[in-house]
Design an enzyme around this catalytic site. Structure first.
Site, mmCIF file in Angstrom:
data_model
loop_
_atom_site.group_PDB
_atom_site.id
_atom_site.type_symbol
_atom_site.label_atom_id
_atom_site.label_comp_id
_atom_site.label_asym_id
_atom_site.label_seq_id
_atom_site.Cartn_x
_atom_site.Cartn_y
_atom_site.Cartn_z
ATOM 1 N N GLU A 118 0.901 -1.204 -0.058
ATOM 2 C CA GLU A 118 -0.009 -0.038 -0.013
ATOM 3 C C GLU A 118 1.062 1.241 0.184
ATOM 4 O O GLU A 118 2.067 1.277 0.199
ATOM 5 C CB GLU A 118 -1.028 0.015 1.224
ATOM 6 C CG GLU A 118 -1.978 -1.186 1.220
ATOM 7 C CD GLU A 118 -3.218 -1.072 2.186
ATOM 8 O OE1 GLU A 118 -3.653 0.117 2.201
ATOM 9 O OE2 GLU A 118 -3.212 -2.005 2.986
ATOM 10 N N HIS A 244 -9.106 9.670 2.680
ATOM 11 C CA HIS A 244 -8.551 8.520 2.084
ATOM 12 C C HIS A 244 -8.709 8.795 0.406
ATOM 13 O O HIS A 244 -9.820 9.343 0.193
ATOM 14 C CB HIS A 244 -9.372 7.133 2.325
ATOM 15 C CG HIS A 244 -8.832 5.866 1.813
ATOM 16 N ND1 HIS A 244 -8.661 5.831 0.381
ATOM 17 C CD2 HIS A 244 -8.492 4.957 2.415
ATOM 18 C CE1 HIS A 244 -8.159 4.495 0.242
ATOM 19 N NE2 HIS A 244 -7.928 3.952 1.157
ATOM 20 N N ARG A 290 -0.865 8.835 1.673
ATOM 21 C CA ARG A 290 -2.186 9.411 1.219
ATOM 22 C C ARG A 290 -2.532 10.715 1.418
ATOM 23 O O ARG A 290 -3.432 11.198 0.570
ATOM 24 C CB ARG A 290 -3.337 8.770 2.560
ATOM 25 C CG ARG A 290 -3.290 7.299 2.440
ATOM 26 C CD ARG A 290 -4.493 6.702 3.484
ATOM 27 N NE ARG A 290 -4.504 5.311 3.222
ATOM 28 C CZ ARG A 290 -4.711 4.569 4.181
ATOM 29 N NH1 ARG A 290 -5.269 4.954 5.207
ATOM 30 N NH2 ARG A 290 -4.561 3.058 3.883
ATOM 31 N N HIS A 352 -11.367 9.604 6.275
ATOM 32 C CA HIS A 352 -11.039 8.135 6.738
ATOM 33 C C HIS A 352 -10.798 7.873 8.112
ATOM 34 O O HIS A 352 -11.160 6.961 8.854
ATOM 35 C CB HIS A 352 -9.892 7.749 5.787
ATOM 36 C CG HIS A 352 -9.500 6.398 5.908
ATOM 37 N ND1 HIS A 352 -10.701 5.309 5.653
ATOM 38 C CD2 HIS A 352 -8.376 5.479 5.876
ATOM 39 C CE1 HIS A 352 -10.049 4.113 5.698
ATOM 40 N NE2 HIS A 352 -8.801 4.359 6.071
ATOM 41 N N ARG A 387 -1.513 8.875 8.938
ATOM 42 C CA ARG A 387 -1.208 7.698 9.106
ATOM 43 C C ARG A 387 -0.814 6.789 7.869
ATOM 44 O O ARG A 387 -1.216 6.817 6.742
ATOM 45 C CB ARG A 387 -2.515 7.091 9.796
ATOM 46 C CG ARG A 387 -2.304 5.605 9.965
ATOM 47 C CD ARG A 387 -3.579 4.674 10.575
ATOM 48 N NE ARG A 387 -4.694 4.855 9.987
ATOM 49 C CZ ARG A 387 -5.051 3.874 9.070
ATOM 50 N NH1 ARG A 387 -4.005 2.970 8.796
ATOM 51 N NH2 ARG A 387 -6.193 4.031 8.486
HETATM 52 C C1 SIN Z 1 -7.387 0.702 2.671
HETATM 53 O O1 SIN Z 1 -7.674 -0.553 2.516
HETATM 54 O O2 SIN Z 1 -7.018 1.314 1.643
HETATM 55 C C2 SIN Z 1 -7.686 1.289 3.987
HETATM 56 C C3 SIN Z 1 -6.616 0.603 4.900
HETATM 57 C C4 SIN Z 1 -6.224 1.556 5.878
HETATM 58 O O3 SIN Z 1 -6.811 2.545 6.264
HETATM 59 O O4 SIN Z 1 -4.949 1.409 6.386
#
Ligand code: SIN
Length: 520
Positions: A118, A244, A290, A352, A387
């Site tokens: 991610e 997000h 993010r 988010h 975060r």
């Molecule tokens: C996501 O799956 O994008 C959210 C997971 C997260 O907030 O760490």
């Protein structure tokens, strides 16, 4: 149910942080009580986590993870909180989630745990259960909680206020002593119950319901923040509200999360001219932290006067691979006739996660005696200004366990408690809550927060938000005092209080870092 319940450890909230704390406490203490306002205790923010949980990459190290957490957080994180997570997290994933709860994490063709990526990670180190990691964890965790005979689980229990020696003791001399949290008053089946505990752990999760567009479920109304604030706990970093980058944009849908792991598996953001734009904004492109991706999307939307951008999954793999890897996202988008194996997904950012919260040390201790906070409602400083993806479930696991460990190691201190003669709750009104007014007021809070305390802020809009929220808070406080407490009015009161805390923190902090961005 008795009007007064006595327990050793009280946990408020049933997500991964509260659930882990309760499970561990049940092994160390005789009497543990877990309360949640939901009827079904699985229903919590953790349940909706799609992406995964950090484990161990290859190559990887705790130092590398700490580097990523600090970089994503704008280097205003508390380093020791990140070090604790990086050092203890992977072992706890193995011990609790893999061995004890036997979570069915996805495996690759070799039968090994499937590692995904991610934004902001230098290593593929995230394990997942398809795209419903939170759900799988919550189901197994709550089943384990029900198996523990010494945990009293009280669902459908709406916490009203923390019981504090300085606010609720009938002895006026107690205000001169250091305040202690002695439990909680809450609503159960229309009656107000008092739970008295030696230590209280707040694990009430997020605050997303104060925003018009959010990935959080409606129950995320900031109850923990509001109760802790009323009790006098220190609350920090609330301006760092993470948005997000990718949620479904559709006229009939609430903003549905499109997991960052979709980009981790190769999906690319494109503007309406089909141009991949992230390379203009950051060397990590679509997998930048993010806050950066969110602002890049907003900038593309503003420049082109468009309502959304696209997420293109064509590089993720075959249709079968997309369906197998992201079945939940696939089926949810299909409900809106968007076939993600064939077409791009219209996406927009939405609120988010709260990187700030009730201040705690790295053992979950708040500034109030006997009160702990863990998970999203707490702020150890782990996330700094923004975060890192997939740290939230891990944070719940690590700090849920640590708080209980701290209470256990200092039990002599917590066990001994002064006799306070705490009274039953005094009801101030008997009117029934007016659902239409409550709905309208929620709409006002959400619009104020979205329009004036959103991803891009300035002092004029923040001042306006504060003025409007203060006015609304006065009205709602009056309304609250005339009503017999019911869940909707309690949540609204909490939501407004939390919104005020966020708006005030954002107004005070003129420096843009991470998720707090001031255009002025
Ligand atoms: C996501 O799956 O994008 C959210 C997971 C997260 O907030 O760490």
């Amino acid at each position: 149910m008795a009007e007064t319940i006595h327990t050793e450890i009280l946990i408020i909230g049933s997500g991964i942080a509260g659930g882990t704390a309760a499970l561990y406490a049940s092994k160390l203490f005789e009497r543990v009580t877990l309360v949640t306002k939901e009827k079904n205790i699985e229903n919590c923010n953790s349940y909706y986590a799609q992406g995964g949980i950090i484990y161990r990459g290859n190559p990887d190290s705790p130092e590398l993870l700490v580097q990523d957490i600090l970089y994503a957080g704008g280097k205003i994180n508390k380093k020791s909180a990140a070090e604790v997570l990086a050092k203890e997290g992977p072992d706890l994933v193995e011990e609790i989630l893999i061995k004890e709860l036997e979570i069915d994490f996805s495996k690759n063709e070799k039968g090994e745990l499937d590692l995904t990526e991610e934004g902001g990670h230098q290593s593929r180190r995230i394990i997942h259960s398809e795209d419903q990691t939170g759900k799988k964890i919550e189901i197994a965790l709550t089943q384990a909680l029900y198996r523990q005979k010494n945990i009293e689980i009280i669902s459908d229990f709406m916490a009203i206020d923390l019981i504090s020696s300085s606010h609720h003791s009938p002895n006026p001399l107690d205000v001169y002593e250091e305040p202690e949290i002695l439990g909680v008053y809450g609503l159960k089946d229309g009656k107000i119950i008092k739970i008295l505990s030696r230590a209280t752990i707040l694990a009430t999760g997020g605050i997303g319901n104060i925003y018009l567009h959010s990935t959080n479920p409606d129950m995320a109304s900031g109850d923990g923040i509001a109760m802790a604030d009323r009790a006098g706990a220190r609350i920090i970093n609330m301006e760092y509200t993470q948005f997000h980058p990718t949620t479904l944009f559709h006229k009939d849908s609430k903003r549905f999360l499109i997991s960052e792991s979709v980009r981790g598996e190769g999906a690319v953001l494109r503007n309406k001219k089909q141009e991949a734009f992230m390379e203009k904004y950051h060397p990590m492109k679509d997998l930048a932290p993010r806050d950066i991706v969110t602002r890049a999307i907003l900038s593309e939307m503003t420049e082109r006067k468009e309502n959304y951008v696209y997420l293109d999954l064509s590089k993720v793999g075959t249709k079968e691979k997309i369906k197998n890897r992201f079945p939940h996202i696939y089926h949810s988008c299909m409900e809106y006739d968007i076939d993600i194996t064939e077409e791009m997904i219209p996406v927009v950012p939405a609120y988010h996660f709260s990187c700030g919260g009730i201040f705690t040390d790295i053992f979950g201790k708040t500034t109030l005696k006997r009160l702990f906070a863990v998970g999203e409602t707490a702020c150890t400083g782990l996330h700094g200004g923004n975060r890192l993806a997939s740290t939230s479930l891990l944070e719940g696991l690590v700090y849920g366990q640590r708080a209980v460990d701290c209470i256990y190691k200092n039990w002599k201190k917590y066990k001994k408690i002064k006799k306070y003669e705490i009274p039953q709750w005094k009801v101030t009104g008997d009117e029934k809550e007016d659902k239409a007014l409550i709905f309208q007021d929620w709409g006002t809070v959400k619009s104020i927060m979205w329009n004036y305390v959103g991803p891009i802020r300035n002092s004029k809009r923040l001042a306006r938000a504060l003025k409007d929220l203060n006015q609304l808070a006065d009205t709602v406080e009056d309304f609250y005092l005339y009503c017999y407490p019911e869940r909707n009015i309690i949540e609204l009161r909490n939501g407004i209080r939390t919104a005020k805390v966020v708006a005030l923190s954002a107004w005070k902090n003129k420096k843009s870092i991470g998720a707090h961005f001031r255009e002025d």
